[in-house]
Design an enzyme around this catalytic site. Structure first.
Site, PDB file in Angstrom:
ATOM      1  N   ARG A   1      -1.029   6.186  -5.631  1.00 39.50           N
ATOM      2  CA  ARG A   1      -1.843   5.054  -6.023  1.00 39.50           C
ATOM      3  C   ARG A   1      -3.159   5.541  -6.619  1.00 39.50           C
ATOM      4  O   ARG A   1      -3.716   6.525  -6.180  1.00 39.50           O
ATOM      5  CB  ARG A   1      -2.154   4.164  -4.812  1.00 39.50           C
ATOM      6  CG  ARG A   1      -1.045   3.210  -4.447  1.00 39.50           C
ATOM      7  CD  ARG A   1      -1.410   2.318  -3.275  1.00 39.50           C
ATOM      8  NE  ARG A   1      -1.487   3.057  -2.039  1.00 39.50           N
ATOM      9  CZ  ARG A   1      -2.605   3.457  -1.454  1.00 39.50           C
ATOM     10  NH1 ARG A   1      -3.779   3.148  -1.981  1.00 39.50           N
ATOM     11  NH2 ARG A   1      -2.577   4.140  -0.340  1.00 39.50           N
TER      12      ARG A   1
ATOM     13  N   TYR B   1       4.327   4.761 -10.825  1.00 37.93           N
ATOM     14  CA  TYR B   1       4.374   5.148  -9.408  1.00 37.93           C
ATOM     15  C   TYR B   1       4.387   3.904  -8.503  1.00 37.93           C
ATOM     16  O   TYR B   1       3.600   2.964  -8.696  1.00 37.93           O
ATOM     17  CB  TYR B   1       3.176   6.045  -9.017  1.00 37.93           C
ATOM     18  CG  TYR B   1       3.106   6.147  -7.505  1.00 37.93           C
ATOM     19  CD1 TYR B   1       4.023   6.948  -6.829  1.00 37.93           C
ATOM     20  CD2 TYR B   1       2.237   5.370  -6.749  1.00 37.93           C
ATOM     21  CE1 TYR B   1       4.054   6.973  -5.443  1.00 37.93           C
ATOM     22  CE2 TYR B   1       2.246   5.397  -5.368  1.00 37.93           C
ATOM     23  CZ  TYR B   1       3.161   6.195  -4.720  1.00 37.93           C
ATOM     24  OH  TYR B   1       3.207   6.212  -3.347  1.00 37.93           O
TER      25      TYR B   1
ATOM     26  N   LYS C   1       1.933  -3.756  -2.637  1.00 38.69           N
ATOM     27  CA  LYS C   1       0.487  -3.773  -2.393  1.00 38.69           C
ATOM     28  C   LYS C   1      -0.213  -4.839  -3.241  1.00 38.69           C
ATOM     29  O   LYS C   1      -1.164  -5.466  -2.788  1.00 38.69           O
ATOM     30  CB  LYS C   1      -0.116  -2.380  -2.661  1.00 38.69           C
ATOM     31  CG  LYS C   1       0.500  -1.288  -1.780  1.00 38.69           C
ATOM     32  CD  LYS C   1       0.268  -1.557  -0.315  1.00 38.69           C
ATOM     33  CE  LYS C   1       1.192  -0.839   0.632  1.00 38.69           C
ATOM     34  NZ  LYS C   1       0.945   0.507   0.998  1.00 38.69           N
TER      35      LYS C   1
ATOM     36  N   HIS D   1      -1.989  -4.725   6.341  1.00 34.24           N
ATOM     37  CA  HIS D   1      -1.300  -3.444   6.121  1.00 34.24           C
ATOM     38  C   HIS D   1      -0.810  -2.929   7.486  1.00 34.24           C
ATOM     39  O   HIS D   1      -1.387  -1.993   8.034  1.00 34.24           O
ATOM     40  CB  HIS D   1      -2.302  -2.462   5.484  1.00 34.24           C
ATOM     41  CG  HIS D   1      -1.689  -1.229   4.930  1.00 34.24           C
ATOM     42  ND1 HIS D   1      -2.407  -0.054   4.773  1.00 34.24           N
ATOM     43  CD2 HIS D   1      -0.450  -0.968   4.486  1.00 34.24           C
ATOM     44  CE1 HIS D   1      -1.630   0.872   4.246  1.00 34.24           C
ATOM     45  NE2 HIS D   1      -0.434   0.349   4.064  1.00 34.24           N
TER      46      HIS D   1
ATOM     47  N   SER E   1      -2.181   4.604   4.871  1.00 31.25           N
ATOM     48  CA  SER E   1      -0.968   5.205   4.330  1.00 31.25           C
ATOM     49  C   SER E   1      -0.806   6.623   4.863  1.00 31.25           C
ATOM     50  O   SER E   1      -1.788   7.362   4.989  1.00 31.25           O
ATOM     51  CB  SER E   1      -1.046   5.260   2.808  1.00 31.25           C
ATOM     52  OG  SER E   1      -1.340   3.979   2.298  1.00 31.25           O
TER      53      SER E   1
ATOM     54  N   ASP F   1       5.256  -1.667   6.914  1.00 33.88           N
ATOM     55  CA  ASP F   1       4.073  -1.514   6.054  1.00 33.88           C
ATOM     56  C   ASP F   1       3.210  -2.771   5.956  1.00 33.88           C
ATOM     57  O   ASP F   1       2.005  -2.659   5.838  1.00 33.88           O
ATOM     58  CB  ASP F   1       4.522  -1.100   4.651  1.00 33.88           C
ATOM     59  CG  ASP F   1       3.395  -0.525   3.806  1.00 33.88           C
ATOM     60  OD1 ASP F   1       2.585   0.255   4.346  1.00 33.88           O
ATOM     61  OD2 ASP F   1       3.313  -0.861   2.613  1.00 33.88           O
TER      62      ASP F   1
ATOM     63  N   ARG G   1       8.698  10.111  -1.999  1.00 32.55           N
ATOM     64  CA  ARG G   1       9.068   8.892  -1.275  1.00 32.55           C
ATOM     65  C   ARG G   1      10.571   8.641  -1.282  1.00 32.55           C
ATOM     66  O   ARG G   1      11.278   9.105  -2.160  1.00 32.55           O
ATOM     67  CB  ARG G   1       8.401   7.686  -1.971  1.00 32.55           C
ATOM     68  CG  ARG G   1       6.883   7.727  -1.981  1.00 32.55           C
ATOM     69  CD  ARG G   1       6.324   7.031  -0.774  1.00 32.55           C
ATOM     70  NE  ARG G   1       4.904   7.289  -0.558  1.00 32.55           N
ATOM     71  CZ  ARG G   1       4.184   6.607   0.326  1.00 32.55           C
ATOM     72  NH1 ARG G   1       4.739   5.662   1.063  1.00 32.55           N
ATOM     73  NH2 ARG G   1       2.917   6.899   0.509  1.00 32.55           N
TER      74      ARG G   1
HETATM   75  O1  SAT Z   1       2.045   3.921  -2.658  1.00 34.50           O
HETATM   76  S1  SAT Z   1       2.300   2.771  -1.796  1.00 34.50           S
HETATM   77  O2  SAT Z   1       1.135   1.914  -1.799  1.00 34.50           O
HETATM   78  O3  SAT Z   1       3.462   2.055  -2.221  1.00 34.50           O
HETATM   79  C1  SAT Z   1       2.555   3.324  -0.207  1.00 34.50           C
HETATM   80  C2  SAT Z   1       1.274   3.508   0.496  1.00 34.50           C
HETATM   81  O4  SAT Z   1       0.395   4.226   0.007  1.00 34.50           O
HETATM   82  O5  SAT Z   1       1.113   2.916   1.575  1.00 34.50           O
HETATM   83 MN    MN Z   2       1.228   1.314   3.030  1.00 37.87          MN
END
Ligand code: SAT
Ligand code: MN
Length: 594
Positions: free
Chosen positions: A79, A207, A216, A236, A258, A285, A377
Site C-alpha cells: 500500500r 497491488y 481497504k 480494521h 497490518s 481483517d 500475499r
Molecule cells: O495491502 S492490504 O491493505 O490489502 C493488506 C494490509 O495491509 O492489511
Molecule cells: Mn489489514
C-alpha cells in the site's frame, strides 16, 4: 476470444450505473466493456485470458488445483500511504492524519492519467457486495478495472457479479470505483477517496490494498465515513469465536496493524495444554459492528476471502491457513518452484534448491535477494478455511464480548491488560502504537502511532473518529470489555519472550474470563492486569516469576516517556481531539506518579 462471451451486453437497466459506466469508458477510451457475472464458467474463461495476457501464471494443477501465480512490478508491492488521499470539500473533514486533495483538483489530476489509458484494453465491470448477501447492512460497490488480476482477486475477496447487480436493482446507492493500471508509474499513482460522492479512483498500481477496492477503500475508508454518519463502526479487526470445553462460544474482535498477526489469531489452533478449546474464524481483517437490540455490539466480516501475508505462514504459525490455501488461491510475489508450486521464507521444510523469485529472477538459497517479497500475499476463499465459523455468513453478525487492541512493541506494553471502562479503552485504542511493517511502503520497524490500527484506513477526521467511538460506548447497554495485548515484547537479549501463535489462546482465555467477570485482576496504574496464576502457563517454559517480570512489568520511566510521546500525536490532532481522551491521559499520568 473474449468477445465470444455474453458479458459485453449490459445486464442491468439501472440508469445511473449505465450513465456512469458510459462516461468512465469514454474517459479511459476502453476497447470494450465486459460485465462480470461471477459464474464458474466466466472464471474459467477470464483465467485463461489472464494466463494468455501474462497477468498470471498457472501453478501445478495437480499439486495446487485452481491456483494461480502473479508477480507485480518491483515498485508496486505494498500500500502507498503517501499517495492515498481523502478528497473532501472541506480539508477539516479529512483531518490532520490523512492526505487531502480538493475533490475537483483530484478528479482533474486523475482524469488526465486515466484519459486514454485503456486504449486497446477491456474495461471489466465488477459489481460486488461487501457484507452478507440479502442483509440490509450491505454496501454495494462497482469497480471498473482494466486488470484481470483485480477481477480474479475481487472474485475471491467479495461476493461478486450478478448477485450484486441483482441486489442493487435500480438503486443509486453504490460506491462508484474506477481502477486503471495506466503505466504503473509510481509518479502517476494515486488512491483517491471521495466519500461525499461515494467514489473511489485508484490509478497506477496493481497491488492488493491499493486496487482491490472492496477491501481497504470501501470496507474501511468509505465505510468508516458512513459508519460515523449512520451510527456504526467499520474497523480494521479480525473476528473469532472462542469455544471453551463446555461448548460455550464467545466472540472477540481484535485490531492490530497490518502484518501483526490478525490472520494467525483468527485461525488459531489451541495448544496441547488447552484440550477442549476451539477457535472459530469469522474474519481476519475487517469488522463492521452495530449495536443490536440487546444493547450488545454485533460484528460482521464484510469480506469473502483472505488476503494474507505469505512469509512466516507455516504449520506452526497457522495450520488452518496452510489448509485454506491448498486450492483456488492466487499467490502474489512469492517464489515459484521448478515443480510449479510456491515457496516463501518461513515455510515448513527446507528451502528449495532453486526457483524463480518474486522479481522473476533465478534464485537459490545462496542468493542475496529474498525468494518471496516480505509483503507477498495469498488470496483465498474464506469458505475453504477448516476453522470457518458456522456463523460467518449470519447477517446479524456475532455478539462481541471483548475488543482487543494490540501492536508490535519490543518494550513498554505488557502482554495483556484491561481498560478500566469503555472511555479508558477508547484511550488505549487512540494511543496505540506499533513498529511499522512491509505492508506499506516505507521504513520497517519504526514505532508510529496507529490508533486502533486505523491510521491508514480512517476515512475522516481522526478526532471525530474517537468521538464516534466514545458515543457508541454511551449507546450500548452491554458494551464489550476492552483489552490491549502485545505478543512481541522482547527481553534484554532482544528475544521475543512470549511463544505466540496457538499459545495466545492462554491470553484469550484470561480476556474472556475477565469479560464475563469470572475472575479478579490486579489494579495497576495502566489498567487491570492478570494475577499470573490466572493464566495457564503449563508447557510454555515460563516460570511465574519470569512471566511477571518479563511480560507484565511496568517500567515507570518508560511509561512517562510514552505519555510524553502521545502528546506529539495529540498535538497533531489539535482541537479535534475529544477532551475525554486528554482526561484519560491526565489520570494515567497521575496514577503513574503516585
Ligand atoms: O495491502 S492490504 O491493505 O490489502 C493488506 C494490509 O495491509 O492489511
Ligand atoms: Mn489489514
Amino acid at each position: 476470444m473474449i468477445a465470444s462471451i455474453t458479458g459485453f451486453k449490459a445486464p442491468t437497466k439501472n440508469k445511473m450505473v449505465l450513465d456512469w459506466i458510459r462516461a468512465m469508458a469514454a474517459l479511459c477510451e476502453t476497447d470494450g466493456v465486459y460485465w462480470c457475472d461471477g459464474s464458474e464458467r466466466e472464471k474459467t474463461i477470464l483465467t485463461r485470458q489472464a494466463i494468455e495476457n501474462g497477468e498470471v501464471e498457472e501453478l501445478n494443477q495437480e499439486k495446487s488445483p485452481g491456483c494461480l501465480y502473479a508477480r507485480s512490478k518491483e515498485n508496486d508491492v505494498a500500500r502507498v500511504e503517501g499517495l492515498t488521499y481523502i478528497c473532501t470539500k472541506d480539508k477539516k473533514d479529512a483531518g490532520p492524519t490523512n492526505n487531502w486533495m480538493d475533490p475537483q483538483e483530484a478528479y482533474k489530476k486523475l482524469s488526465e492519467i486515466f484519459h486514454g489509458s485503456m486504449k486497446g484494453r477491456t474495461m471489466y465491470v465488477v459489481p460486488y457486495i461487501m457484507g452478507i448477501p440479502g442483509s440490509s447492512f450491505n454496501k454495494i460497490g462497482i469497480e471498473l478495472t482494466d486488470s484481470l488480476y483485480v477481477v480474479l482477486n475481487m472474485r475471491i475477496m467479495t461476493r461478486m457479479g450478478k448477485i450484486a447487480l441483482d441486489e442493487l436493482a435500480n438503486s443509486t446507492n453504490f460506491t462508484k470505483g474506477l481502477h486503471g493500471k495506466a503505466d504503473l508509474d509510481d509518479h502517476r499513482r494515486f488512491i483517491c477517496h471521495f466519500p461525499e460522492d461515494n467514489t473511489i479512483w485508484s490509478v497506477g498500481s496493481n497491488y492488493g490494498g491499493n486496487v482491490l477496492q472492496g477491501k481497504k477503500c470501501l470496507a474501511l475508508r468509505i465505510a468508516s465515513w458512513l459508519g460515523n454518519k449512520e451510527g456504526w463502526l467499520a474497523e480494521h479487526m479480525m473476528i473469532a469465536g472462542i469455544e471453551n470445553p463446555k461448548g460455550e462460544i464467545r466472540y472477540v474482535a481484535a485490531a492490530f496493524p497490518s502484518q501483526c498477526g490478525k490472520t494467525n489469531l483468527a485461525m488459531l489452533v489451541p495448544p496441547d495444554s488447552m484440550k477442549g478449546y476451539k477457535v472459530w474464524t469469522v474474519g481476519d481483517d475487517i469488522a463492521w459492528m452495530r449495536i443490536g437490540e440487546d444493547g450488545r455490539l454485533w460484528a460482521v466480516n464484510p469480506e469473502a476471502g483472505f488476503f494474507g501475508v505469505a512469509p512466516g505462514t507455516n504449520m506452526k504459525s497457522n495450520p488452518n491457513a496452510i489448509a485454506t490455501i491448498r486450492k483456488n488461491t492466487i499467490f502474489t510475489n512469492v517464489l515459484k518452484k521448478k515443480d510449479g508450486t510456491v515457496w516463501w521464507e518461513g515455510m515448513d521444510g527446507e528451502p528449495p534448491a532453486e526457483g524463480i523469485n518474486w522479481k522473476g529472477k533465478p534464485w537459490t538459497p545462496a542468493s542475496a535477494d529474498k525468494g518471496a517479497h516480505p509483503n507477498s500475499r495469498f488470496t483465498a476463499p474464506a469458505r475453504q478455511c477448516p476453522s470457518i465459523s458456522p456463523e460467518w455468513e449470519n447477517p446479524k453478525g456475532v455478539p462481541i464480548s471483548a475488543i482487543i487492541f494490540g501492536g508490535r512493541r519490543a518494550t513498554l506494553a505488557p502482554l495483556v491488560y484491561q481498560a478500566f471502562n469503555w472511555q479508558h479503552g477508547v484511550y488505549l485504542g487512540a494511543t496505540m502504537a506499533s513498529e511499522t511493517t512491509a505492508a506499506a511502503t516505507g521504513k520497517v520497524g519504526v514505532v508510529r502511532r496507529d490508533p486502533m490500527a486505523m491510521l491508514p484506513f480512517c476515512g475522516y477526521n481522526m478526532g471525530d473518529y474517537f468521538r464516534h467511538w466514545l458515543e457508541m460506548g454511551k449507546k450500548m447497554k452491554n458494551s464489550p470489555k476492552i483489552f490491549h495485548v502485545n505478543w512481541f515484547r522482547k527481553d534484554s537479549d532482544g528475544k521475543i519472550v512470549w511463544p505466540g501463535f496457538g499459545e495466545n489462546l492462554r491470553v484469550l482465555e484470561w480476556i474472556l474470563n475477565r469479560a464475563e467477570e469470572k475472575i479478579g485482576a490486579v489494579r495497576t496504574s495502566i489498567g487491570f492486569m492478570p494475577d499470573p496464576r490466572d493464566i495457564n502457563l503449563e508447557g510454555t517454559g515460563l516460570s511465574i516469576a519470569e512471566f511477571e517480570t518479563k511480560l507484565l512489568g511496568i517500567d515507570q520511566k518508560e511509561w512517562l516517556d510514552e505519555v510524553e510521546a502521545q502528546n506529539e500525536f495529540f498535538k497533531k490532532l489539535g482541537s479535534s481531539l475529544p477532551d475525554e481522551i486528554k482526561k484519560e491521559q491526565q489520570t494515567l499520568l497521575e496514577r503513574l506518579l503516585t
